[in-house]
Design a protein around this motif. Structure first.
Motif, PDB file in Angstrom:
ATOM      1  N   TYR A   1     -12.024 -64.863  -4.215  1.00  0.00           N
ATOM      2  CA  TYR A   1     -13.227 -64.042  -4.275  1.00  0.00           C
ATOM      3  C   TYR A   1     -13.964 -64.358  -5.575  1.00  0.00           C
ATOM      4  O   TYR A   1     -13.350 -64.539  -6.631  1.00  0.00           O
TER       5      TYR A   1
ATOM      6  N   GLN B   1     -16.290 -64.412  -0.381  1.00  0.00           N
ATOM      7  CA  GLN B   1     -14.891 -64.678  -0.066  1.00  0.00           C
ATOM      8  C   GLN B   1     -14.789 -66.125   0.422  1.00  0.00           C
ATOM      9  O   GLN B   1     -15.411 -66.500   1.411  1.00  0.00           O
TER      10      GLN B   1
ATOM     11  N   PHE C   1     -17.000 -56.508  -1.204  1.00  0.00           N
ATOM     12  CA  PHE C   1     -15.961 -57.213  -1.971  1.00  0.00           C
ATOM     13  C   PHE C   1     -15.933 -56.762  -3.431  1.00  0.00           C
ATOM     14  O   PHE C   1     -14.966 -57.004  -4.147  1.00  0.00           O
TER      15      PHE C   1
END
Length: 374
Positions: A222, A232, A246
């Protein structure tokens, strides 16, 4: 358990695996060899015979070798070696410097190998000025055998990001480039150009900040891109996903030790023990805290490891290590199947969780093990 002064001094004259130390030592040996040849020719060169009849006394007087001259040759060569080697190794090679030997990045366990980057600061002659240089090494320590599997030179701008099934992710913070190397050999397997070819949308979007990268699971990297978006990267299937959620993974990345250290004062009151300079090790254990602390507040005080119960605060065992924290402000620790890995002040240790027995003690200054208990 720490090496004595004599052991460290004699160990300085063998190749250790630190690039600048080994380079300096190699130059010293070459200079000593060349000086020895020149000195030998000067002292033991056969004189040309004169055109006269030699007597026995004259022959003895002009003999090529004699015991006193041999002793003089050896002492002169030894003195030259000591002067050149001590000057070179202490100024350029780091000498016996330990108080600035610490983990710079990483600390990942991969198949009995602990992968870490070490920094060795070398004082070049001044104590209060800026005349310090640093040497860096990346290595893989086999915690089962107590030996280095591989060792490679590094630099200040290399940072270990994390372990994946494809290898270890390495970030060049100076250029904002990532690469991948094999954890078992230390050899590069994928360069930054290959990453950009696999993920073309990330071109000119890589961050230079270590905190903007995170490894999760076996295959996922990430990253927080320069465009302000979270990505990602699937290293195995070569896919990429952009999703603002994320961000939560980065926000949750607070080390276990930072949370647990808040409980140290309560543990001191409950156990009646003073945990000076305490650091709770980042080991996920449901029954015990493992705390590294010192005997006194002095920075050179001996390090002690203590196991303290979580449910009923009491000390299960304490283990004096015979070493100090030095100048290191943080420690590295990893859980290893009933044992744990711990490093500080240039030493790597493997400790049994049950009783505190020392299974391994490895000195990264000389790159050799000091103690292994099967």
């Amino acid at each position: 358990m720490e090496s004595t002064f004599i052991e460290r001094y004699l160990g300085m004259f063998r190749f250790q695996g630190w690039f600048f130390h080994d380079l300096t030592l190699g130059i010293v040996y070459c200079l000593t060899f060349l000086f020895g040849i020149a000195l030998f020719r000067m002292m033991f060169r056969r004189k040309k015979p004169k055109k006269i009849r030699y007597s026995y006394e004259k022959f003895e007087k002009e003999a090529v070798f004699s015991f006193p001259s041999l002793i003089s040759f050896c002492l002169t060569l030894l003195l030259f070696f000591l002067i050149v080697s001590n000057f070179g190794l202490f100024v350029f090679g780091g000498g016996m410097t330990r108080n600035e030997l610490l983990v710079d990045s990483g600390g990942f366990l991969v198949d009995n190998l602990v992968i870490a980057k070490w920094r060795r600061n070398v004082n070049n002659g001044t104590s209060n000025g800026g005349a310090n240089s640093a040497h860096f090494q990346l290595n893989g320590l086999d915690v089962k055998k107590g030996e280095l599997r591989w060792n490679r030179r590094s630099n200040w701008h290399e940072k270990l990001i994390g372990q994946t099934s494809e290898g270890i992710i390495l970030l060049q913070i100076e250029k904002g480039q990532i690469s991948l190397f094999n954890s078992q050999t230390g050899k590069d397997e994928r360069q930054h150009k290959e990453f950009e070819a696999i993920f073309p949308s990330m071109k000119n979007n890589w961050s230079k900040l270590e905190k903007d990268y995170l490894v999760s699971g076996d295959n996922y990297l990430y990253t927080y891109g320069l465009d302000g978006q979270y990505y990602q990267l699937d290293l195995k299937n070569k896919g990429i996903v952009k999703d603002p959620t994320f961000e939560q993974l980065f926000l949750k990345r607070q080390t276990f030790a930072q949370v647990e250290n808040q409980n140290v004062e309560e543990l001191e009151k409950a156990t009646g023990e003073s945990f000076f300079n305490s650091k709770v090790l980042t080991i996920q254990d449901q029954e015990w805290y493992f705390i590294a602390h010192s005997e006194t507040r002095k920075p050179d005080s001996q390090v002690i490891l203590s196991a303290v119960s979580r449910n009923n605060p009491q000390i299960k065992w304490q283990r004096p290590l015979g070493i100090s924290f030095g100048s290191e402000t943080s420690v590295q620790s990893i859980s290893i199947e009933g044992r744990f890995y711990y490093s500080t002040n240039g030493f790597s240790l493997v400790i049994a969780k049950e009783n505190g027995n020392l299974n391994l003690m490895f000195d990264h200054l000389s790159n050799h093990r000091l103690q292994v208990v099967p």
